[in-house]
Scaffold this motif. Structure first.
Motif, mmCIF file in Angstrom:
data_model
loop_
_atom_site.group_PDB
_atom_site.id
_atom_site.type_symbol
_atom_site.label_atom_id
_atom_site.label_comp_id
_atom_site.label_asym_id
_atom_site.label_seq_id
_atom_site.Cartn_x
_atom_site.Cartn_y
_atom_site.Cartn_z
ATOM 1 N N SER A 40 3.074 7.590 9.794
ATOM 2 C CA SER A 40 1.622 7.684 9.843
ATOM 3 C C SER A 40 1.229 8.972 10.545
ATOM 4 O O SER A 40 1.856 9.363 11.530
ATOM 5 C CB SER A 40 1.024 6.487 10.597
ATOM 6 N N VAL A 41 0.174 9.624 10.051
ATOM 7 C CA VAL A 41 -0.350 10.847 10.642
ATOM 8 C C VAL A 41 -1.773 10.567 11.102
ATOM 9 O O VAL A 41 -2.632 10.198 10.290
ATOM 10 C CB VAL A 41 -0.342 12.024 9.640
ATOM 11 N N TRP A 53 -5.347 20.558 3.197
ATOM 12 C CA TRP A 53 -4.567 21.383 2.267
ATOM 13 C C TRP A 53 -3.095 21.397 2.696
ATOM 14 O O TRP A 53 -2.194 21.210 1.868
ATOM 15 C CB TRP A 53 -5.104 22.815 2.229
ATOM 16 N N GLY A 54 -2.856 21.602 3.983
ATOM 17 C CA GLY A 54 -1.477 21.628 4.476
ATOM 18 C C GLY A 54 -0.755 20.315 4.239
ATOM 19 O O GLY A 54 0.460 20.296 3.962
ATOM 20 N N LEU A 55 -1.476 19.204 4.322
ATOM 21 C CA LEU A 55 -0.838 17.913 4.095
ATOM 22 C C LEU A 55 -0.506 17.694 2.617
ATOM 23 O O LEU A 55 0.402 16.937 2.293
ATOM 24 C CB LEU A 55 -1.731 16.797 4.623
ATOM 25 N N PHE A 82 3.991 9.242 3.437
ATOM 26 C CA PHE A 82 3.225 9.174 4.669
ATOM 27 C C PHE A 82 1.786 8.759 4.370
ATOM 28 O O PHE A 82 1.278 8.954 3.262
ATOM 29 C CB PHE A 82 3.248 10.506 5.426
ATOM 30 N N GLU A 83 1.153 8.165 5.369
ATOM 31 C CA GLU A 83 -0.276 7.877 5.313
ATOM 32 C C GLU A 83 -0.982 8.766 6.328
ATOM 33 O O GLU A 83 -0.396 9.198 7.318
ATOM 34 C CB GLU A 83 -0.553 6.409 5.630
ATOM 35 N N ILE A 84 -2.258 9.017 6.077
ATOM 36 C CA ILE A 84 -3.097 9.827 6.964
ATOM 37 C C ILE A 84 -4.274 8.981 7.419
ATOM 38 O O ILE A 84 -4.923 8.320 6.599
ATOM 39 C CB ILE A 84 -3.625 11.078 6.242
ATOM 40 N N ASN A 134 -2.493 9.600 0.516
ATOM 41 C CA ASN A 134 -2.708 8.245 1.024
ATOM 42 C C ASN A 134 -3.501 8.379 2.317
ATOM 43 O O ASN A 134 -2.947 8.407 3.409
ATOM 44 C CB ASN A 134 -1.368 7.556 1.259
ATOM 45 N N ILE A 135 -4.809 8.479 2.184
ATOM 46 C CA ILE A 135 -5.659 8.897 3.299
ATOM 47 C C ILE A 135 -6.755 7.865 3.551
ATOM 48 O O ILE A 135 -7.327 7.302 2.607
ATOM 49 C CB ILE A 135 -6.250 10.303 3.022
ATOM 50 N N HIS A 136 -7.005 7.595 4.835
ATOM 51 C CA HIS A 136 -7.968 6.580 5.239
ATOM 52 C C HIS A 136 -8.922 7.178 6.274
ATOM 53 O O HIS A 136 -8.566 8.089 7.015
ATOM 54 C CB HIS A 136 -7.251 5.375 5.841
ATOM 55 N N TYR A 137 -10.111 6.624 6.329
ATOM 56 C CA TYR A 137 -11.156 7.132 7.218
ATOM 57 C C TYR A 137 -11.567 6.050 8.205
ATOM 58 O O TYR A 137 -11.769 4.894 7.837
ATOM 59 C CB TYR A 137 -12.372 7.562 6.394
ATOM 60 N N ARG A 138 -11.666 6.438 9.480
ATOM 61 C CA ARG A 138 -12.166 5.532 10.511
ATOM 62 C C ARG A 138 -13.226 6.275 11.324
ATOM 63 O O ARG A 138 -13.115 7.483 11.552
ATOM 64 C CB ARG A 138 -11.040 5.065 11.436
#
Length: 263
Positions: free
Chosen positions: A3-4, A20-22, A30-32, A55-59
């Protein structure tokens, strides 16, 4: 899988470069977790734009605040991360292409993995954003804009210690015997195990609102629990310079860090 966790606050141009780097990572599993620590909602829109390729999530960290709260933001990311290895980078650093791969090699619960930092001057960032938007971005171009000021690799007082803790020497290093080495563990390019972070109750939010300290505090407490460190002197993030986001309070920071060492 790893996880990142990335805290951000009203800085979506820099965050777009981080993302972009990810997309360039050599390791794909990996997840972000992007944690908006009380800024505007543009970060959510940026996350949506990348959901087809990451695979990106927002909190969102409530309430909305003018105060910079990186510790609280990272702790929210820890709470929502699903992997055992959690990598922390900041919302203003471009990760090198091998960063996640190198961090993910280490799964021991007492292992801290720390990479290094190069810098990009603030007046060069517009050129990076333009180059990214035209589809011509490359790490060679980023490197042409960087300078190095990371004391861990530049200052002889620190560099010998830092490089001696590289992955090639991991089995022989008892990092916990030298609490002073906590300064080698800033949080813009570092990873911990979820179990260790949970046992330590994450970052200390008393450091939020002034510059620096929370990452050294976490490292001190981890070392006192028996943690050891692997360093990655050849795995940088590229820090996108900016004006300070908070004031310094060296007296309070020193007081809190001293208490952490003595507790």
């Amino acid at each position: 899988m790893v996880s990142v966790v990335i805290p951000t606050y009203n800085d979506n141009d820099r965050l777009s470069l981080v993302l972009w780097g990810l997309t360039q990572q050599t390791y794909k599993d990996f997840e972000i977790i992007i944690v908006n620590d009380g800024g505007d909602d543009e970060a959510k829109n940026l996350v949506r734009q990348h959901q087809s390729v990451l695979n990106i999530h927002y909190r969102y960290l409530h309430p909305k605040s003018e105060k910079y709260r990186p510790s609280a933001a990272r702790n929210l990311g820890i709470e929502h991360a699903i992997s055992e290895r959690i990598i922390f980078i900041d919302g203003d650093v471009i990760p090198s292409a091998c960063l996640i791969q190198e961090h993910s090699r280490h799964d021991d619960r007492l292992t801290i993995v720390a990479g290094v930092r190069y810098r990009v001057k603030e007046d060069e960032i517009h050129a990076l954003i333009h180059t990214m938007r035209t589809g011509n971005m490359s790490y060679e171009y980023i490197m042409s804009k960087t300078y190095i000021d990371d004391q861990r690799i530049m200052d002889p007082k620190y560099s010998k210690r830092f490089t001696s803790l590289s992955r090639n020497h991991f089995d022989t290093v008892d990092y916990a015997t030298s609490l002073g080495n906590a300064c080698l563990c800033p949080s813009m390019n570092i990873s911990y195990s979820r179990r260790l972070l949970t046992n330590l109750n994450g970052f200390d939010v008393r450091y939020d609102g002034f510059l620096h300290g929370e990452d050294h505090d976490l490292a001190i407490r981890a070392l006192k629990r028996g943690a050891r460190c692997v360093t990655l002197p050849d795995v940088p993030v590229y820090h996108l310079d900016h004006p300070p986001r908070a004031e310094r309070n060296d007296r309070l920071m020193h007081s809190l860090l001293t208490a952490a060492r003595l507790s």
